[in-house]
Design an enzyme around this catalytic site. Structure first.
Site, PDB file in Angstrom:
ATOM      1  N   ALA A 200       0.829  -1.206   0.000  1.00 47.34           N
ATOM      2  CA  ALA A 200       0.000   0.000   0.000  1.00 47.34           C
ATOM      3  C   ALA A 200       0.865   1.258   0.000  1.00 47.34           C
ATOM      4  O   ALA A 200       0.531   2.257  -0.647  1.00 47.34           O
ATOM      5  CB  ALA A 200      -0.946  -0.004   1.194  1.00 47.34           C
TER       6      ALA A 200
ATOM      7  N   GLY B  85       1.923   1.554  -3.494  1.00 48.48           N
ATOM      8  CA  GLY B  85       0.753   1.786  -4.338  1.00 48.48           C
ATOM      9  C   GLY B  85       0.187   3.185  -4.210  1.00 48.48           C
ATOM     10  O   GLY B  85      -0.306   3.757  -5.188  1.00 48.48           O
ATOM     11  N   ASP B  86       0.267   3.766  -3.021  1.00 44.31           N
ATOM     12  CA  ASP B  86      -0.197   5.136  -2.826  1.00 44.31           C
ATOM     13  C   ASP B  86       0.598   6.079  -3.717  1.00 44.31           C
ATOM     14  O   ASP B  86       0.041   6.971  -4.366  1.00 44.31           O
ATOM     15  CB  ASP B  86      -0.058   5.515  -1.348  1.00 44.31           C
ATOM     16  CG  ASP B  86      -0.563   6.915  -1.062  1.00 44.31           C
ATOM     17  OD1 ASP B  86      -1.699   7.238  -1.470  1.00 44.31           O
ATOM     18  OD2 ASP B  86       0.176   7.693  -0.423  1.00 44.31           O
ATOM     19  N   CYS B  87       1.888   5.864  -3.780  1.00 41.84           N
ATOM     20  CA  CYS B  87       2.769   6.690  -4.619  1.00 41.84           C
ATOM     21  C   CYS B  87       2.459   6.485  -6.099  1.00 41.84           C
ATOM     22  O   CYS B  87       2.378   7.452  -6.863  1.00 41.84           O
ATOM     23  CB  CYS B  87       4.221   6.345  -4.311  1.00 41.84           C
ATOM     24  SG  CYS B  87       5.407   7.246  -5.305  1.00 41.84           S
TER      25      CYS B  87
END
Length: 135
Positions: free
Chosen positions: A22, A25-27
């Site tokens: 996560a 993935g946020d980036c």
């Protein structure tokens, strides 16, 4: 890339904790949003930030998941669920269900990135932004 190499990348990606996926993935997701906004036109940073937060936020990412839920593969749903069910605590300003869906989406994008599946990331992001008035 051979199918063996892809399988090895999937095995390696599966070894990471969902919250680590996560984090990545946020980036990945935020970069896609920022790039799309910049490509739509030169605007002041404040305006870009304001538009980006509609998508790169707990609610925005939760809504994004709901837009793609129906086109995810079984493997992708399993990765999403790992992230959604990971032990994380939403802050007091976020709805717990939205927070979990957002974490699941971030986990999925991080997993796909580590698997080298940028094509699928682009496909999912295209579906997320389809019919959005900003894009």
């Amino acid at each position: 890339m051979t199918e063996e190499q892809r399988a090895e990348m999937r095995r390696e990606a599966a070894t990471y904790s969902p919250l680590t996926l996560a984090y990545l993935g946020d980036c990945v997701y935020e970069l896609l949003v920022r790039e799309m906004l910049v490509r739509k036109g030169n605007k002041p940073n404040g305006k870009l930030h304001s538009e980006a937060t509609k998508f790169v936020s707990c609610k925005g990412q939760s809504d994004a998941f709901l837009r793609i839920e129906g086109i995810l593969t079984e493997e992708e749903i399993a990765v999403f669920k790992r992230g959604r069910n990971a032990h994380s605590v939403p802050n007091k300003n976020n709805d717990a269900d939205e927070y979990r869906r957002a974490t699941g989406l971030e986990t999925l994008f991080g997993y796909l990135r580590l698997c080298g599946n940028d094509e699928r990331i682009a496909e999912l992001f295209k579906e997320i932004i389809k019919d959005c008035d900003i894009f």
